[in-house]
Motif scaffolding. Sequence first.
Motif, PDB file in Angstrom:
ATOM      1  N   SER A  23       0.832  -1.205   0.000  1.00 55.14           N
ATOM      2  CA  SER A  23       0.000   0.000   0.000  1.00 55.14           C
ATOM      3  C   SER A  23       0.867   1.256   0.000  1.00 55.14           C
ATOM      4  O   SER A  23       0.527   2.262  -0.627  1.00 55.14           O
ATOM      5  N   GLN A  24       2.008   1.191   0.702  1.00 51.13           N
ATOM      6  CA  GLN A  24       2.938   2.324   0.713  1.00 51.13           C
ATOM      7  C   GLN A  24       3.542   2.540  -0.678  1.00 51.13           C
ATOM      8  O   GLN A  24       3.659   3.667  -1.158  1.00 51.13           O
ATOM      9  N   LEU A  25       3.906   1.442  -1.318  1.00 50.41           N
ATOM     10  CA  LEU A  25       4.486   1.538  -2.657  1.00 50.41           C
ATOM     11  C   LEU A  25       3.477   2.073  -3.675  1.00 50.41           C
ATOM     12  O   LEU A  25       3.828   2.871  -4.558  1.00 50.41           O
ATOM     13  N   ILE A  26       2.236   1.636  -3.564  1.00 47.69           N
ATOM     14  CA  ILE A  26       1.190   2.111  -4.479  1.00 47.69           C
ATOM     15  C   ILE A  26       0.994   3.616  -4.305  1.00 47.69           C
ATOM     16  O   ILE A  26       0.827   4.354  -5.287  1.00 47.69           O
ATOM     17  N   PHE A  27       1.019   4.090  -3.060  1.00 46.05           N
ATOM     18  CA  PHE A  27       0.885   5.525  -2.806  1.00 46.05           C
ATOM     19  C   PHE A  27       2.032   6.293  -3.462  1.00 46.05           C
ATOM     20  O   PHE A  27       1.820   7.334  -4.095  1.00 46.05           O
ATOM     21  N   ARG A  28       3.250   5.781  -3.319  1.00 50.39           N
ATOM     22  CA  ARG A  28       4.407   6.446  -3.920  1.00 50.39           C
ATOM     23  C   ARG A  28       4.303   6.461  -5.442  1.00 50.39           C
ATOM     24  O   ARG A  28       4.587   7.472  -6.086  1.00 50.39           O
ATOM     25  N   LEU A  50       6.234  -7.964  -5.894  1.00 50.99           N
ATOM     26  CA  LEU A  50       5.484  -8.361  -4.696  1.00 50.99           C
ATOM     27  C   LEU A  50       4.190  -9.075  -5.081  1.00 50.99           C
ATOM     28  O   LEU A  50       3.818 -10.078  -4.468  1.00 50.99           O
ATOM     29  N   ILE A  51       3.520  -8.558  -6.088  1.00 51.11           N
ATOM     30  CA  ILE A  51       2.261  -9.167  -6.546  1.00 51.11           C
ATOM     31  C   ILE A  51       2.500 -10.597  -7.033  1.00 51.11           C
ATOM     32  O   ILE A  51       1.756 -11.520  -6.693  1.00 51.11           O
ATOM     33  N   TYR A  58      -5.916 -10.187  -7.445  1.00 49.92           N
ATOM     34  CA  TYR A  58      -7.057  -9.278  -7.357  1.00 49.92           C
ATOM     35  C   TYR A  58      -6.583  -7.828  -7.268  1.00 49.92           C
ATOM     36  O   TYR A  58      -7.182  -6.933  -7.866  1.00 49.92           O
ATOM     37  N   ILE A  59      -5.514  -7.616  -6.522  1.00 47.45           N
ATOM     38  CA  ILE A  59      -4.933  -6.274  -6.435  1.00 47.45           C
ATOM     39  C   ILE A  59      -4.333  -5.882  -7.776  1.00 47.45           C
ATOM     40  O   ILE A  59      -4.476  -4.740  -8.236  1.00 47.45           O
ATOM     41  N   TYR A  60      -3.676  -6.840  -8.427  1.00 51.52           N
ATOM     42  CA  TYR A  60      -3.058  -6.574  -9.730  1.00 51.52           C
ATOM     43  C   TYR A  60      -4.098  -6.132 -10.751  1.00 51.52           C
ATOM     44  O   TYR A  60      -3.889  -5.160 -11.501  1.00 51.52           O
ATOM     45  N   GLU A  61      -5.231  -6.808 -10.789  1.00 51.04           N
ATOM     46  CA  GLU A  61      -6.264  -6.467 -11.765  1.00 51.04           C
ATOM     47  C   GLU A  61      -6.829  -5.068 -11.516  1.00 51.04           C
ATOM     48  O   GLU A  61      -7.101  -4.310 -12.465  1.00 51.04           O
ATOM     49  N   ALA A 118      -6.662 -12.447   2.483  1.00 49.99           N
ATOM     50  CA  ALA A 118      -6.071 -11.114   2.636  1.00 49.99           C
ATOM     51  C   ALA A 118      -4.758 -11.018   1.871  1.00 49.99           C
ATOM     52  O   ALA A 118      -4.429  -9.983   1.293  1.00 49.99           O
ATOM     53  N   ARG A 119      -4.006 -12.106   1.856  1.00 58.69           N
ATOM     54  CA  ARG A 119      -2.729 -12.117   1.142  1.00 58.69           C
ATOM     55  C   ARG A 119      -2.919 -11.868  -0.347  1.00 58.69           C
ATOM     56  O   ARG A 119      -2.180 -11.094  -0.959  1.00 58.69           O
ATOM     57  N   VAL A 120      -3.919 -12.510  -0.949  1.00 56.95           N
ATOM     58  CA  VAL A 120      -4.103 -12.398  -2.400  1.00 56.95           C
ATOM     59  C   VAL A 120      -4.981 -11.212  -2.780  1.00 56.95           C
ATOM     60  O   VAL A 120      -5.203 -10.955  -3.958  1.00 56.95           O
ATOM     61  N   GLY A 121      -5.504 -10.490  -1.767  1.00 59.19           N
ATOM     62  CA  GLY A 121      -6.295  -9.300  -2.049  1.00 59.19           C
ATOM     63  C   GLY A 121      -7.771  -9.538  -2.268  1.00 59.19           C
ATOM     64  O   GLY A 121      -8.471  -8.681  -2.809  1.00 59.19           O
ATOM     65  N   ASP A 122      -8.269 -10.695  -1.812  1.00 61.27           N
ATOM     66  CA  ASP A 122      -9.699 -10.991  -1.907  1.00 61.27           C
ATOM     67  C   ASP A 122     -10.355 -10.492  -0.618  1.00 61.27           C
ATOM     68  O   ASP A 122     -10.591 -11.251   0.321  1.00 61.27           O
ATOM     69  N   TRP A 123     -10.647  -9.198  -0.588  1.00 60.15           N
ATOM     70  CA  TRP A 123     -11.090  -8.573   0.659  1.00 60.15           C
ATOM     71  C   TRP A 123     -12.434  -9.119   1.141  1.00 60.15           C
ATOM     72  O   TRP A 123     -12.627  -9.307   2.351  1.00 60.15           O
ATOM     73  N   ILE A 124     -13.357  -9.358   0.226  1.00 64.50           N
ATOM     74  CA  ILE A 124     -14.702  -9.803   0.619  1.00 64.50           C
ATOM     75  C   ILE A 124     -14.638 -11.123   1.375  1.00 64.50           C
ATOM     76  O   ILE A 124     -15.234 -11.284   2.451  1.00 64.50           O
ATOM     77  N   ASN A 125     -13.916 -12.088   0.822  1.00 63.15           N
ATOM     78  CA  ASN A 125     -13.831 -13.395   1.478  1.00 63.15           C
ATOM     79  C   ASN A 125     -12.971 -13.343   2.742  1.00 63.15           C
ATOM     80  O   ASN A 125     -13.234 -14.082   3.702  1.00 63.15           O
ATOM     81  N   ALA A 126     -11.956 -12.494   2.752  1.00 71.38           N
ATOM     82  CA  ALA A 126     -11.127 -12.349   3.955  1.00 71.38           C
ATOM     83  C   ALA A 126     -11.976 -11.821   5.106  1.00 71.38           C
ATOM     84  O   ALA A 126     -11.942 -12.357   6.222  1.00 71.38           O
TER      85      ALA A 126
END
Length: 396
Positions: A23-28, A50-51, A58-61, A118-126
């Motif tokens: 999240s820090q890297l995405i902000f930068r 990292l992805i 899911y985050i990548y998409e 949470a690791r793969v970015g599937d927030w709903i199921n996490a």
Amino acid sequence: MSTVAAPIESADDEVMYPNMLLSQLIFRYDNLKSIDLIKSNEIKITILSLIEQNDMVYIYEKLASKYDWIVDQQLVDQAKLKISTQLKVLADKQEEIVKNSGDIELLDIISNKGKYFARVGDWINAIACYDEIIAKPKAGSGRKIDAYFGKTRIALFNSDISLVKSLLADTTKLIESGGDWDRRNKLKVYEAMYSMLVRDIKKSAVLLESGIATFSSTEICSYAQFMFYAIVTNVLTLTRSELKKKLIDNAHVISVLVEAPKLQLLIDSLYACNYKQFMRCLLDLQVELKEDRYLGPHIAHIMREFRVLAFSQFLEAYKSVLLSSMADAFGITVSLLDGELSHFIAAGRLNAKIDKVGDLVETTRSDKRNTQYQDVIKKGDALLNQIQQLVRVIDQ
């Protein structure tokens, strides 16, 4: 560690998920993509690495759609295949546990599923997994608190401020009814991150300072990053005497400052009243703060408050001082200082006035007792008015 800010940890560091480094890297990346193509491309490469390492498809998409990246379909297909395989393994384990084991083992596997989602970015199921743990009657308070922490990390990752606030309120209630010492300390760190997001610098400074000796929330940030936040917010909010007691003479802070000479210079220059050096340090600090997802959005406010702090501390030593002498002490032009002081005086941030004819800045000491008296009178009048209005309503 950076000479000013705490460094971003490497991808090999042990982390809990979601990976807050990402999240820090995405902000930068978001801040630099239109102004520094070389640096933003370097950050993009790290993000993609990292992805790929953690199958964050899911985050990548979402990122590819947001930034118009060319989608690597092979990466997507491979990641989804790995995810499908791992979820099948976890589902089989859960089925076996339901048949042959008890509640503790079942809670463990649900927790593991939540962490994996949470690791793969599937927030709903996490979040669904964490909610399932919270709803279990036989789940202990410690496990429920950890589930709330998991949900809060997801909200922090996505900068969902309203959700973070709600989750922290729920977590606080649970901790007050049965949280252990370690989880209470972790809560302070989560609250500090939220406070920085909403620009409550004073509260975040108090929370961060209280956790310097007990920090263990490496799932949120590294110790180096934590100390960077603690130092910056406390330099901004502590009085000069408190600065020496809580930072300058603090063994934990001293050990960190050995590897951060520019932060050391920031603290020392303010405490030693070397304002010219302090202003130079602010320029270095500004560069680092712009790239931080918690403090970066508030960069203008933070830099303004640092200048108010320095100007106020300087003027405390004088009844009057030449404007040109003060400008020289800060290493800035008279016209710039005049503009800054005029703005802060008009806003009520500095107790002073400028005599341009005499080239003087004159301090105006506030009478604390008289101010308190006037405040009591004002509040008393307001109370009497409210009572009179109430009486009229009753008489009717």
